[in-house]
Motif scaffolding. Sequence first.
Motif, PDB file in Angstrom:
ATOM      1  N   PHE A 138     -14.633  14.948 -10.938  1.00 55.84           N
ATOM      2  CA  PHE A 138     -15.903  14.685 -11.475  1.00 55.84           C
ATOM      3  C   PHE A 138     -16.311  15.177 -12.806  1.00 55.84           C
ATOM      4  O   PHE A 138     -17.612  15.106 -13.291  1.00 55.84           O
ATOM      5  CB  PHE A 138     -16.934  15.622 -10.533  1.00 55.84           C
ATOM      6  N   LEU A 139     -15.303  15.263 -13.301  1.00 57.43           N
ATOM      7  CA  LEU A 139     -15.495  15.415 -14.791  1.00 57.43           C
ATOM      8  C   LEU A 139     -14.729  14.469 -15.518  1.00 57.43           C
ATOM      9  O   LEU A 139     -14.694  13.193 -15.120  1.00 57.43           O
ATOM     10  CB  LEU A 139     -15.060  17.151 -15.266  1.00 57.43           C
ATOM     11  N   ILE A 140     -14.558  14.934 -16.697  1.00 56.07           N
ATOM     12  CA  ILE A 140     -13.453  13.707 -17.508  1.00 56.07           C
ATOM     13  C   ILE A 140     -11.915  13.748 -17.221  1.00 56.07           C
ATOM     14  O   ILE A 140     -11.470  14.941 -17.090  1.00 56.07           O
ATOM     15  CB  ILE A 140     -13.508  14.136 -19.040  1.00 56.07           C
ATOM     16  N   PRO A 141     -11.581  12.727 -16.811  1.00 54.97           N
ATOM     17  CA  PRO A 141      -9.868  12.544 -16.565  1.00 54.97           C
ATOM     18  C   PRO A 141      -9.040  13.432 -17.675  1.00 54.97           C
ATOM     19  O   PRO A 141      -9.323  13.149 -18.839  1.00 54.97           O
ATOM     20  CB  PRO A 141      -9.825  10.954 -16.388  1.00 54.97           C
ATOM     21  N   GLY A 142      -8.205  13.902 -17.216  1.00 56.09           N
ATOM     22  CA  GLY A 142      -7.443  14.917 -18.219  1.00 56.09           C
ATOM     23  C   GLY A 142      -7.826  16.291 -18.321  1.00 56.09           C
ATOM     24  O   GLY A 142      -7.172  17.141 -18.810  1.00 56.09           O
ATOM     25  N   THR A 143      -9.085  16.788 -17.924  1.00 55.93           N
ATOM     26  CA  THR A 143      -9.823  17.863 -17.680  1.00 55.93           C
ATOM     27  C   THR A 143      -8.550  19.035 -17.007  1.00 55.93           C
ATOM     28  O   THR A 143      -8.288  19.914 -17.482  1.00 55.93           O
ATOM     29  CB  THR A 143     -11.148  18.126 -17.041  1.00 55.93           C
ATOM     30  N   ARG A 144      -8.441  18.466 -15.994  1.00 62.80           N
ATOM     31  CA  ARG A 144      -7.170  19.222 -15.064  1.00 62.80           C
ATOM     32  C   ARG A 144      -6.005  19.578 -16.027  1.00 62.80           C
ATOM     33  O   ARG A 144      -5.495  20.809 -15.960  1.00 62.80           O
ATOM     34  CB  ARG A 144      -6.854  18.678 -13.871  1.00 62.80           C
ATOM     35  N   PHE A 145      -5.490  18.742 -16.870  1.00 63.66           N
ATOM     36  CA  PHE A 145      -4.145  18.967 -17.589  1.00 63.66           C
ATOM     37  C   PHE A 145      -4.566  20.013 -18.742  1.00 63.66           C
ATOM     38  O   PHE A 145      -3.636  20.909 -18.912  1.00 63.66           O
ATOM     39  CB  PHE A 145      -3.942  17.518 -18.298  1.00 63.66           C
ATOM     40  N   LEU A 146      -5.679  19.724 -19.341  1.00 64.21           N
ATOM     41  CA  LEU A 146      -6.415  20.759 -20.300  1.00 64.21           C
ATOM     42  C   LEU A 146      -6.126  22.250 -19.723  1.00 64.21           C
ATOM     43  O   LEU A 146      -5.881  23.438 -20.279  1.00 64.21           O
ATOM     44  CB  LEU A 146      -7.657  20.400 -20.968  1.00 64.21           C
ATOM     45  N   LEU A 147      -6.982  22.578 -18.472  1.00 69.62           N
ATOM     46  CA  LEU A 147      -7.158  23.618 -17.963  1.00 69.62           C
ATOM     47  C   LEU A 147      -5.805  24.311 -17.398  1.00 69.62           C
ATOM     48  O   LEU A 147      -5.499  25.538 -17.669  1.00 69.62           O
ATOM     49  CB  LEU A 147      -8.072  23.474 -16.721  1.00 69.62           C
ATOM     50  N   ASP A 148      -4.876  23.446 -16.979  1.00 66.89           N
ATOM     51  CA  ASP A 148      -3.431  23.913 -16.530  1.00 66.89           C
ATOM     52  C   ASP A 148      -2.648  24.430 -17.616  1.00 66.89           C
ATOM     53  O   ASP A 148      -1.931  25.267 -17.576  1.00 66.89           O
ATOM     54  CB  ASP A 148      -2.632  23.009 -15.859  1.00 66.89           C
TER      55      ASP A 148
END
Length: 130
Positions: free
Chosen positions: A32-42
């Motif tokens: 639900f946000l910008i793709p790649g957000t999960r990578f940055l968070l991780d």
Amino acid sequence: MVSTERGESGVTTYCLHPGAVATELFEHFDTFLIPGTRFLLDNVGRFFIKTPRQGAQTSIYCAVSRSAARQSGLYYTDCSVTTPFPIGRDDEAARRLWEVSCDIVGLRDYDPLGDADPPAWLFADPPTKT
């Protein structure tokens, strides 16, 4: 809890911000946000985001601290009293948030501080799926 021997209500209230906490909410950030957000968070956020245990500390502090028990109505973060950001002290923003929230849940004309009882449907069992 505040001592009732001094004629006080015996109720204490706290507002707190646990900080950014790594919960299951983060599992869906790419959706639900910008793709790649999960990578940055991780990979970057893990240095700044609290674990659930760390995020719970301020709530626990307010629940068990003797010094917090002697205070009420304060705002806490990282187990300390602090001042909320200006938007958190904006009475007009709070009024608008209340009105929008009432609209969303269908309680537009209900005054929780008034004499009228809340609508009966508020306490009804939720509909079951067939």
